[in-house]
Enzyme design. Sequence first.
Site, PDB file in Angstrom:
ATOM      1  CB  CYS A  53      -0.909  -0.007   1.226  1.00 27.72           C
ATOM      2  SG  CYS A  53      -2.070   1.389   1.290  1.00 27.72           S
ATOM      3  CG  ASP A  55      -0.725   3.986   5.305  1.00 28.78           C
ATOM      4  OD1 ASP A  55       0.189   4.358   6.056  1.00 28.78           O
ATOM      5  OD2 ASP A  55      -1.934   4.081   5.598  1.00 28.78           O
ATOM      6  NE  ARG A  57      -0.770   4.502   8.741  1.00 34.45           N
ATOM      7  CZ  ARG A  57      -2.038   4.262   9.059  1.00 34.45           C
ATOM      8  NH1 ARG A  57      -2.422   4.375  10.323  1.00 34.45           N
ATOM      9  NH2 ARG A  57      -2.905   3.917   8.139  1.00 34.45           N
ATOM     10  CG  HIS A 109      -1.759  -1.175   5.927  1.00 38.06           C
ATOM     11  ND1 HIS A 109      -2.439  -0.265   6.701  1.00 38.06           N
ATOM     12  CD2 HIS A 109      -1.746  -0.657   4.669  1.00 38.06           C
ATOM     13  CE1 HIS A 109      -2.804   0.765   5.964  1.00 38.06           C
ATOM     14  NE2 HIS A 109      -2.403   0.548   4.715  1.00 38.06           N
ATOM     15  CB  CYS A 112      -6.053  -0.572   4.507  1.00 37.86           C
ATOM     16  SG  CYS A 112      -5.758   0.094   2.842  1.00 37.86           S
TER      17      CYS A 112
END
Length: 220
Positions: A53, A55, A57, A109, A112
Site C-alpha cells: 500500500c 500508506d 506507515r 495492512h 487501511c
Amino acid sequence: MSNKAFKNPILEETFNRIKAGNDAWVNEVASDTTGLFKELAKGQRPEILWIGCADSRVPANQITHTRPGDVFVHRNIANMCIHSDMNMLSVLDYAVNVLKVKHVIVAGHYGCGGVAAALGQKQFGLIDNWLCHIKDVYRLHKGEIDAITDSTAKVNRLVELNVAEQVFNLCTSTIIQNAWKERDDLAVHGMVIELETGRLIDLDLTFTESTQLDDVFAYK
C-alpha cells in the site's frame, strides 16, 4: 538563505528538512565500509518484489529489515493487483523476468484507509473508481463481511480478503504462469502488516505453481 520560490515559510522549512535528511544519508553512504553502495551502483539483484500500500506507515525495507537493493517495490492505494493496470504489470514483468525475483509479496495492512473507504458510500473523487475494485471484493464476500458487527474488525477482515484476491490476480496473470512453466523458484505470498507491532503476518496464501489454481485459470 531563503528560496524566493517559496511564499509559505512552513513549506520552505519542510522542504529544507527533506534536503537535510538527504545530506545525512549521503554522509552515511560515504562512511559505509561494507562496499554495499559501490556494488549497488553497478546493478540490482533483489530476491523480493513487494506490492504494498502507498500508506506512509508501511515501508517495505524497514518492515522486512532489509538493506537497499534487497527489495523491488511497487506501491499503490490498498496494494491492488489489477489485470489491466499496465504500471503494476510492467513492474511485475520486469521483476519476474529480468530481475528473476524469487518471492512476490502482496502486503496489505490492518486499518487501511482505502479499504475502509470502499466500505462506505462517501465520494472522494477520482480514487472512487480505483476503490471500486475493493468493492468488488466486498461483493464476493458480502455475507461474511456484513455478519461482522465491529467496524474495525469488518475493515480488517476485508483487508485480508483483499490481499487474497490480489494474490489470486497475480497467480492468474500470464506473467506469473509463464514464469512457473520455466522456473520452480518463484513463489507468490499474501501477508498483512499489523501497524501497532510492525509484525508481518503470513496469511498462509503461498502459491508456487499453476496446479494450485482451478483448471479454468491455469494456462497450458
